[in-house]
Design a protein around this motif. Structure first.
Motif, PDB file in Angstrom:
ATOM      1  N   VAL A  74     -22.109 -12.327  -3.553  1.00 37.29           N
ATOM      2  CA  VAL A  74     -21.692 -13.718  -3.383  1.00 37.29           C
ATOM      3  C   VAL A  74     -22.493 -14.482  -2.313  1.00 37.29           C
ATOM      4  CG1 VAL A  74     -19.759 -15.214  -2.708  1.00 37.29           C
ATOM      5  CG2 VAL A  74     -19.395 -13.407  -4.372  1.00 37.29           C
ATOM      6  N   PRO A  75     -22.699 -13.930  -1.118  1.00 32.10           N
ATOM      7  CA  PRO A  75     -23.425 -14.732  -0.109  1.00 32.10           C
ATOM      8  C   PRO A  75     -24.826 -15.135  -0.572  1.00 32.10           C
ATOM      9  CG  PRO A  75     -22.452 -12.781   0.895  1.00 32.10           C
ATOM     10  CD  PRO A  75     -22.273 -12.637  -0.574  1.00 32.10           C
ATOM     11  N   GLU A  76     -25.531 -14.203  -1.229  1.00 36.41           N
ATOM     12  CA  GLU A  76     -26.880 -14.530  -1.716  1.00 36.41           C
ATOM     13  C   GLU A  76     -26.811 -15.577  -2.820  1.00 36.41           C
ATOM     14  OE1 GLU A  76     -26.072 -10.990  -1.701  1.00 36.41           O
ATOM     15  OE2 GLU A  76     -27.947  -9.915  -1.328  1.00 36.41           O
ATOM     16  N   VAL A  77     -25.825 -15.421  -3.695  1.00 27.29           N
ATOM     17  CA  VAL A  77     -25.710 -16.366  -4.808  1.00 27.29           C
ATOM     18  C   VAL A  77     -25.363 -17.764  -4.276  1.00 27.29           C
ATOM     19  CG1 VAL A  77     -24.538 -16.869  -6.982  1.00 27.29           C
ATOM     20  CG2 VAL A  77     -25.091 -14.533  -6.395  1.00 27.29           C
ATOM     21  N   LEU A  78     -24.557 -17.812  -3.219  1.00 26.89           N
ATOM     22  CA  LEU A  78     -24.225 -19.107  -2.608  1.00 26.89           C
ATOM     23  C   LEU A  78     -25.478 -19.786  -2.075  1.00 26.89           C
ATOM     24  CD1 LEU A  78     -20.972 -19.010  -0.458  1.00 26.89           C
ATOM     25  CD2 LEU A  78     -21.655 -20.678  -2.179  1.00 26.89           C
ATOM     26  N   LEU A  79     -26.333 -19.005  -1.421  1.00 27.05           N
ATOM     27  CA  LEU A  79     -27.583 -19.570  -0.906  1.00 27.05           C
ATOM     28  C   LEU A  79     -28.449 -20.086  -2.060  1.00 27.05           C
ATOM     29  CD1 LEU A  79     -28.707 -17.097   1.916  1.00 27.05           C
ATOM     30  CD2 LEU A  79     -27.987 -19.478   2.155  1.00 27.05           C
ATOM     31  N   ALA A  80     -28.517 -19.292  -3.120  1.00 24.04           N
ATOM     32  CA  ALA A  80     -29.293 -19.724  -4.289  1.00 24.04           C
ATOM     33  C   ALA A  80     -28.707 -21.014  -4.854  1.00 24.04           C
ATOM     34  CB  ALA A  80     -29.305 -18.629  -5.349  1.00 24.04           C
ATOM     35  N   ALA A  81     -27.376 -21.054  -4.922  1.00 26.13           N
ATOM     36  CA  ALA A  81     -26.705 -22.246  -5.457  1.00 26.13           C
ATOM     37  C   ALA A  81     -27.005 -23.468  -4.591  1.00 26.13           C
ATOM     38  CB  ALA A  81     -25.201 -22.009  -5.540  1.00 26.13           C
ATOM     39  N   ASN A  82     -27.027 -23.278  -3.279  1.00 28.30           N
ATOM     40  CA  ASN A  82     -27.338 -24.396  -2.385  1.00 28.30           C
ATOM     41  C   ASN A  82     -28.763 -24.890  -2.579  1.00 28.30           C
ATOM     42  OD1 ASN A  82     -24.896 -24.698  -1.205  1.00 28.30           O
ATOM     43  ND2 ASN A  82     -25.336 -23.337   0.527  1.00 28.30           N
TER      44      ASN A  82
END
Ligand code: B12
Length: 234
Positions: A74-82
């Motif tokens: 999740v944390p990596e995906v959040l960064l990607a999403a941002n």
């Protein structure tokens, strides 16, 4: 010695290397690099929609695959999403700038329990670009929120998004409540999100399921046209 990656100058890469590099940068959640890449492609004359699909959405597909396979969390995906959102923010005004005549109005939101909004935002952007007025209700919308917005905004279309198998049944709750209140047929209901399909759309009583934002625009136009024709006849 510095790592080769650090020395990369995006503007010196030819398109066929820049785009895969942007996929990598999106994967790594590098917001500034994504913004830079989008701007470079724009300067090179790429159409905003092409940048959106080939550089951003294609990159997010890789992120989604590795999230599914337990390689990303999740944390990596959040960064990607941002990073993805930052790229989309540059493209948004350009996609909306087509000067198309007003086609109709859409209220859109992600359903209760669900906080995914990238796909919904993409649909909003593309619909605006195609000349629709879009009222975005954001994420995590209970049925009351949708109903209030329908009453307030009087749109032609209601759009609902869900990315979780646990939240997609909530779309039926909204449609059933609309039926109970006798307002279901006043609106065109379009649904979308990765876990949905045509069959699900039909089963819950939506007018249409759209697999992506381009289909959403085409389908919305088609339904609006059909409505106009019906009204002209009736
Ligand atoms: C990014 C992401 C996140 C980000 C969301 C950031 C954000 N601001 O949106 C974060 C990290 C927060 C996140 C959290 C979670 N996520 Co998530 N996430 C994703 C991921 C990788 C990509 C989704 C995405 O943005 N895709 C890109 C966009 C462009 O595509 P799209 O959303 O499908 O939208 C297109 C179409 O579907 C359609 N469309 C979409 N909506 C609509 C609406 C209308 C009206 C229309 C017409 C069309 C339409 O058009 C869009 C544009 O073309 C997916 C993987 C996947 N394969 O989808 C998992 C995924 C959806 N997540 C998943 C999970 C499990 C979660 C969490 C539960 C993880 C956890 N343990 O906490 C939480 C849920 C939190 C919650 N309550 O909602 C699962 C769901 C599995 C399932 N069976 O339900 C997936 C499938 C990953 C996986 N395979 O495990 N996630």
């Amino acid at each position: 010695m510095s790592d080769e990656e650090d020395d990369l100058i995006l503007s010196e890469l030819p398109d066929e290397e820049l785009v895969p590099q942007m996929h990598d940068d999106l994967y790594d959640g590098l917001k500034e690099e994504i913004e830079e890449g989008v701007n470079i492609l724009l300067e090179r004359g790429w159409e905003p929609y092409r940048i959106l699909t080939e550089a951003l959405v294609a990159g997010m597909t890789i992120v989604g695959r590795d999230f599914r396979d337990g390689i990303l969390f999740v944390p990596e995906v959040l960064l990607a999403a941002n990073a993805m959102k930052a790229g989309m923010a540059i493209l948004k005004p350009l996609l909306a700038e087509t000067g198309a005549p007003k086609m109709g109005k859409m209220v859109i939101g992600t359903v209760k329990g669900d906080i995914h909004d990238i796909g919904k935002n993409l649909v909003s952007m593309m619909m605006e670009g195609a000349g629709f007025e879009v009222v975005d209700l954001g994420i995590n919308n209970p049925v009351e929120e949708y109903l209030e917005a329908l009453e307030r905004e009087q749109p032609d279309i209601l759009g609902m998004s869900a990315l979780l198998t646990t939240t997609m049944p909530y779309m039926k709750v909204v449609i059933d409540t609309m039926k109970e209140q006798g307002i279901r047929d006043d609106y065109i209901v379009l649904v979308g999100g990765a876990p949905l399909n045509e069959e699900f759309g039909q089963a819950i009583g939506a007018d249409g399921y759209c697999r992506d934002a381009a289909v959403a625009v085409d389908m919305a136009k088609e339904f609006i046209q059909r409505r106009h024709n019906q009204r002209a006849v009736g």
